[in-house]
Design a protein around this motif. Structure first.
Motif, PDB file in Angstrom:
ATOM      1  N   THR A  15       0.858  -1.186   0.000  1.00  0.00           N
ATOM      2  CA  THR A  15       0.000   0.000   0.000  1.00  0.00           C
ATOM      3  C   THR A  15       0.894   1.235   0.000  1.00  0.00           C
ATOM      4  OG1 THR A  15      -0.111  -0.097   2.385  1.00  0.00           O
ATOM      5  CG2 THR A  15      -1.946  -1.079   1.178  1.00  0.00           C
ATOM      6  N   ALA A  16       0.369   2.305  -0.533  1.00  0.00           N
ATOM      7  CA  ALA A  16       1.155   3.526  -0.684  1.00  0.00           C
ATOM      8  C   ALA A  16       0.408   4.685  -0.032  1.00  0.00           C
ATOM      9  CB  ALA A  16       1.379   3.798  -2.166  1.00  0.00           C
ATOM     10  N   ASP A  17       0.967   5.866  -0.191  1.00  0.00           N
ATOM     11  CA  ASP A  17       0.294   7.078   0.292  1.00  0.00           C
ATOM     12  C   ASP A  17      -1.154   7.095  -0.206  1.00  0.00           C
ATOM     13  OD1 ASP A  17       2.667   7.845   1.283  1.00  0.00           O
ATOM     14  OD2 ASP A  17       3.055   9.424  -0.184  1.00  0.00           O
ATOM     15  N   HIS A  18      -2.023   7.666   0.526  1.00  0.00           N
ATOM     16  CA  HIS A  18      -3.428   7.828   0.133  1.00  0.00           C
ATOM     17  C   HIS A  18      -4.210   6.518   0.204  1.00  0.00           C
ATOM     18  CE1 HIS A  18      -2.477  11.847  -1.335  1.00  0.00           C
ATOM     19  NE2 HIS A  18      -1.449  11.309  -1.958  1.00  0.00           N
ATOM     20  N   THR A  19      -3.561   5.407   0.603  1.00  0.00           N
ATOM     21  CA  THR A  19      -4.271   4.139   0.688  1.00  0.00           C
ATOM     22  C   THR A  19      -4.141   3.602   2.100  1.00  0.00           C
ATOM     23  OG1 THR A  19      -3.783   3.711  -1.631  1.00  0.00           O
ATOM     24  CG2 THR A  19      -4.484   1.836  -0.309  1.00  0.00           C
ATOM     25  N   GLU A  20      -5.272   3.539   2.794  1.00  0.00           N
ATOM     26  CA  GLU A  20      -5.290   3.098   4.180  1.00  0.00           C
ATOM     27  C   GLU A  20      -5.241   1.567   4.238  1.00  0.00           C
ATOM     28  OE1 GLU A  20      -4.846   5.167   6.442  1.00  0.00           O
ATOM     29  OE2 GLU A  20      -5.111   3.795   8.133  1.00  0.00           O
ATOM     30  N   LEU A  21      -5.957   0.920   3.298  1.00  0.00           N
ATOM     31  CA  LEU A  21      -6.018  -0.543   3.264  1.00  0.00           C
ATOM     32  C   LEU A  21      -6.147  -0.980   1.809  1.00  0.00           C
ATOM     33  CD1 LEU A  21      -6.213  -3.054   5.136  1.00  0.00           C
ATOM     34  CD2 LEU A  21      -8.706  -2.757   5.060  1.00  0.00           C
ATOM     35  N   GLY A  22      -5.182  -1.798   1.353  1.00  0.00           N
ATOM     36  CA  GLY A  22      -5.168  -2.213  -0.053  1.00  0.00           C
ATOM     37  C   GLY A  22      -5.770  -3.593  -0.256  1.00  0.00           C
ATOM     38  N   ILE A  23      -5.151  -4.379  -1.146  1.00  0.00           N
ATOM     39  CA  ILE A  23      -5.649  -5.713  -1.494  1.00  0.00           C
ATOM     40  C   ILE A  23      -5.672  -6.631  -0.277  1.00  0.00           C
ATOM     41  CG2 ILE A  23      -5.037  -7.809  -2.788  1.00  0.00           C
ATOM     42  CD1 ILE A  23      -3.952  -5.948  -4.977  1.00  0.00           C
ATOM     43  N   GLY A  24      -6.702  -7.459  -0.140  1.00  0.00           N
ATOM     44  CA  GLY A  24      -6.704  -8.511   0.869  1.00  0.00           C
ATOM     45  C   GLY A  24      -7.878  -8.471   1.819  1.00  0.00           C
ATOM     46  N   ASP A  25      -8.639  -7.423   1.824  1.00  0.00           N
ATOM     47  CA  ASP A  25      -9.807  -7.388   2.703  1.00  0.00           C
ATOM     48  C   ASP A  25     -11.067  -7.366   1.847  1.00  0.00           C
ATOM     49  OD1 ASP A  25     -11.391  -7.017   5.132  1.00  0.00           O
ATOM     50  OD2 ASP A  25      -9.502  -6.313   6.026  1.00  0.00           O
ATOM     51  N   ASP A  26     -12.218  -7.235   2.480  1.00  0.00           N
ATOM     52  CA  ASP A  26     -13.460  -7.230   1.710  1.00  0.00           C
ATOM     53  C   ASP A  26     -13.609  -5.972   0.885  1.00  0.00           C
ATOM     54  OD1 ASP A  26     -14.612  -9.743   2.462  1.00  0.00           O
ATOM     55  OD2 ASP A  26     -14.724  -8.907   4.479  1.00  0.00           O
ATOM     56  N   ALA A  27     -12.983  -4.916   1.319  1.00  0.00           N
ATOM     57  CA  ALA A  27     -12.979  -3.681   0.539  1.00  0.00           C
ATOM     58  C   ALA A  27     -11.684  -2.934   0.854  1.00  0.00           C
ATOM     59  CB  ALA A  27     -14.183  -2.809   0.888  1.00  0.00           C
ATOM     60  N   ALA A  28     -11.279  -2.085  -0.048  1.00  0.00           N
ATOM     61  CA  ALA A  28     -10.121  -1.230   0.199  1.00  0.00           C
ATOM     62  C   ALA A  28     -10.585   0.051   0.878  1.00  0.00           C
ATOM     63  CB  ALA A  28      -9.431  -0.897  -1.125  1.00  0.00           C
ATOM     64  N   ILE A  29      -9.675   0.699   1.571  1.00  0.00           N
ATOM     65  CA  ILE A  29      -9.983   1.994   2.185  1.00  0.00           C
ATOM     66  C   ILE A  29      -8.995   3.013   1.635  1.00  0.00           C
ATOM     67  CG2 ILE A  29     -10.234   3.285   4.331  1.00  0.00           C
ATOM     68  CD1 ILE A  29     -10.631   0.620   5.789  1.00  0.00           C
ATOM     69  N   VAL A  30      -9.534   4.066   1.048  1.00  0.00           N
ATOM     70  CA  VAL A  30      -8.656   5.104   0.492  1.00  0.00           C
ATOM     71  C   VAL A  30      -8.795   6.378   1.315  1.00  0.00           C
ATOM     72  CG1 VAL A  30      -8.768   4.144  -1.829  1.00  0.00           C
ATOM     73  CG2 VAL A  30     -10.380   5.943  -1.172  1.00  0.00           C
ATOM     74  N   ARG A  31      -7.765   7.177   1.240  1.00  0.00           N
ATOM     75  CA  ARG A  31      -7.776   8.427   1.992  1.00  0.00           C
ATOM     76  C   ARG A  31      -7.504   9.590   1.041  1.00  0.00           C
ATOM     77  NH1 ARG A  31      -5.763   8.038   7.887  1.00  0.00           N
ATOM     78  NH2 ARG A  31      -7.739   6.926   7.843  1.00  0.00           N
ATOM     79  N   PRO A  32      -8.556  10.216   0.526  1.00  0.00           N
ATOM     80  CA  PRO A  32      -8.363  11.329  -0.403  1.00  0.00           C
ATOM     81  C   PRO A  32      -7.697  12.510   0.292  1.00  0.00           C
ATOM     82  CG  PRO A  32     -10.659  10.574  -0.395  1.00  0.00           C
ATOM     83  CD  PRO A  32      -9.975   9.911   0.757  1.00  0.00           C
ATOM     84  N   SER A  33      -7.043  13.364  -0.485  1.00  0.00           N
ATOM     85  CA  SER A  33      -6.431  14.576   0.065  1.00  0.00           C
ATOM     86  C   SER A  33      -7.520  15.525   0.548  1.00  0.00           C
ATOM     87  CB  SER A  33      -5.607  15.281  -1.014  1.00  0.00           C
ATOM     88  OG  SER A  33      -4.736  14.372  -1.622  1.00  0.00           O
ATOM     89  N   PRO A  34      -7.196  16.369   1.549  1.00  0.00           N
ATOM     90  CA  PRO A  34      -8.198  17.315   2.043  1.00  0.00           C
ATOM     91  C   PRO A  34      -8.692  18.242   0.928  1.00  0.00           C
ATOM     92  CG  PRO A  34      -6.187  17.361   3.382  1.00  0.00           C
ATOM     93  CD  PRO A  34      -5.905  16.479   2.227  1.00  0.00           C
ATOM     94  N   ASP A  35      -9.959  18.590   0.984  1.00  0.00           N
ATOM     95  CA  ASP A  35     -10.555  19.529   0.029  1.00  0.00           C
ATOM     96  C   ASP A  35     -10.479  19.075  -1.420  1.00  0.00           C
ATOM     97  OD1 ASP A  35     -11.260  21.346   2.087  1.00  0.00           O
ATOM     98  OD2 ASP A  35      -9.168  22.023   2.141  1.00  0.00           O
ATOM     99  N   CYS A  36     -10.460  17.750  -1.617  1.00  0.00           N
ATOM    100  CA  CYS A  36     -10.452  17.239  -2.988  1.00  0.00           C
ATOM    101  C   CYS A  36     -11.746  16.501  -3.304  1.00  0.00           C
ATOM    102  CB  CYS A  36      -9.279  16.285  -3.197  1.00  0.00           C
ATOM    103  SG  CYS A  36      -7.768  17.151  -3.651  1.00  0.00           S
ATOM    104  N   ASP A  37     -12.150  16.585  -4.565  1.00  0.00           N
ATOM    105  CA  ASP A  37     -13.232  15.752  -5.075  1.00  0.00           C
ATOM    106  C   ASP A  37     -12.620  14.451  -5.570  1.00  0.00           C
ATOM    107  OD1 ASP A  37     -15.235  17.663  -4.665  1.00  0.00           O
ATOM    108  OD2 ASP A  37     -14.825  18.641  -6.586  1.00  0.00           O
TER     109      ASP A  37
END
Ligand code: ADP
Ligand code: MG
Length: 319
Positions: A15-37
């Motif tokens: 996993t890299a920056d902006h990714t809280e949880l990558g491959i291997g779980d039921d879903a991935a968790i991403v972390r967008p930058s503040p104030d971004c769409d």
């Protein structure tokens, strides 16, 4: 090899920056930058329809991701995450190694993290979802063209379509070096991500040319409630095609798979846009008009050129 071994062997990534949880779980968790769409798009490639079954798997891995990154480029978004839904007839180690090689080389180049996917057995089909981000309310949308905007296009048009038209090459095929350049464009398209980001403060509307210039510009025209004129003689292309414009209008104006950006911008942005040319060549090819209408292709005398089919449509044969 079972499905889980396959994922672990070919597609597991740190996993890299902006990714809280990558491959291997039921879903991935991403972390967008503040104030971004967050932007989300999906594109599917079907064997025999979007690529030849015998295509170089490394090129396929590249292209499957490239066409999705091109959608992010067209929005002015920074691509960050991808999901890969893979349907495979069988597990072929050489094929999967090459495919993953092509995919991850491009992903690394653009800082994109593979955060998940799905793996099933069936006729070879690839579906990639890509996600990106842009500072709130800065995206380049199809509906935002303005009357009297210039129309611009990046790179060169018609090469991919020419390669497709001459596969396999027959007696009327272009010279081998021209065809090789065209095939490279068909199989290894370069998504215009840096250009899309640079255009955020300059362009009004933007689209990537995937189905053919006039068809894709037609979407900007329809969504913006305007009309457009495009000058055939201005369309940038390979010198071999430029010398034979009249015979290859279909490739130039209606050929798909170029993955260049077509965008509109006010005349006062011309200088700033020309200054982006080191990022990639940009050419002014037409103008938007106020009254709602269509996208027209004009010859040097200002006459309308009919191009019949203006782009690719999967269901055009269906009544
Ligand atoms: P689920 O049953 O919850 O859908 P799967 O068994 O399909 O989970 O997938 C297990 C994990 O592997 C998930 O995190 C999924 O996102 C990931 N995954 C499955 N196939 C791929 C693939 N082709 N590329 C990347 N990740 C994949
Ligand atoms: Mg699953």
């Amino acid at each position: 090899m079972n499905e889980f071994d396959l994922i672990r062997r070919y597609f597991n990534v740190e996993t890299a920056d902006h990714t809280e949880l990558g491959i291997g779980d039921d879903a991935a968790i991403v972390r967008p930058s503040p104030d971004c769409d967050v932007h989300v798009a999906v594109d599917t490639l079907v064997s025999g329809r979007h690529f030849f079954a015998d295509v170089d798997p490394a090129a396929l891995g590249h292209k499957a991701l490239a066409v999705n990154l091109s959608d992010m480029a067209a929005m002015g978004a920074q691509p960050r995450w991808a999901l890969l839904a893979l349907t495979l007839p069988r597990v072929d180690d050489r094929w999967l190694t090459a495919f993953a090689g092509g995919f991850f080389a491009l992903a690394r180049q653009y800082g994109v993290t593979l955060i998940g996917g799905d793996t099933t057995r069936g006729p070879l089909t690839l579906s990639i979802t890509v996600m990106g981000e842009s500072p709130r309310a800065t995206a380049l949308c199809r509906h935002a063209a303005q009357p009297d905007d210039d129309i611009w296009v990046s790179g060169q048009l018609g090469l991919a379509a020419l390669a497709l038209k001459h596969h396999p090459p027959g007696p009327s095929a272009p010279p081998a070096d021209v065809l090789a350049a065209c095939r490279r464009r068909l199989e290894w398209p370069s998504p215009r991500v840096a250009l899309g980001l640079a255009l955020r403060p300059l362009a009004h509307a933007c689209i990537d040319v995937s189905d053919g210039l006039m068809a894709d510009l037609g979407h900007i025209v329809a969504r913006s409630g305007l009309a457009a004129e495009v000058w055939l003689d201005a369309l940038p292309t390979h010198p071999w095609l430029a010398d034979r414009r009249a015979q290859h209008i279909d490739c130039l104006a209606a050929g798909g798979d170029d993955y260049e950006l077509c965008f509109t911008a006010p005349a006062h942005a011309r200088g700033a846009i020309a200054a982006l040319t080191p990022t990639c060549p940009l050419t002014r090819i037409g103008r938007m008009h106020a009254a709602p209408g269509t996208a027209r292709l004009l010859d040097s005398a200002g006459n309308d050129i009919s191009i019949g089919r203006s782009g690719f449509d999967h269901f055009q044969d269906q009544a």
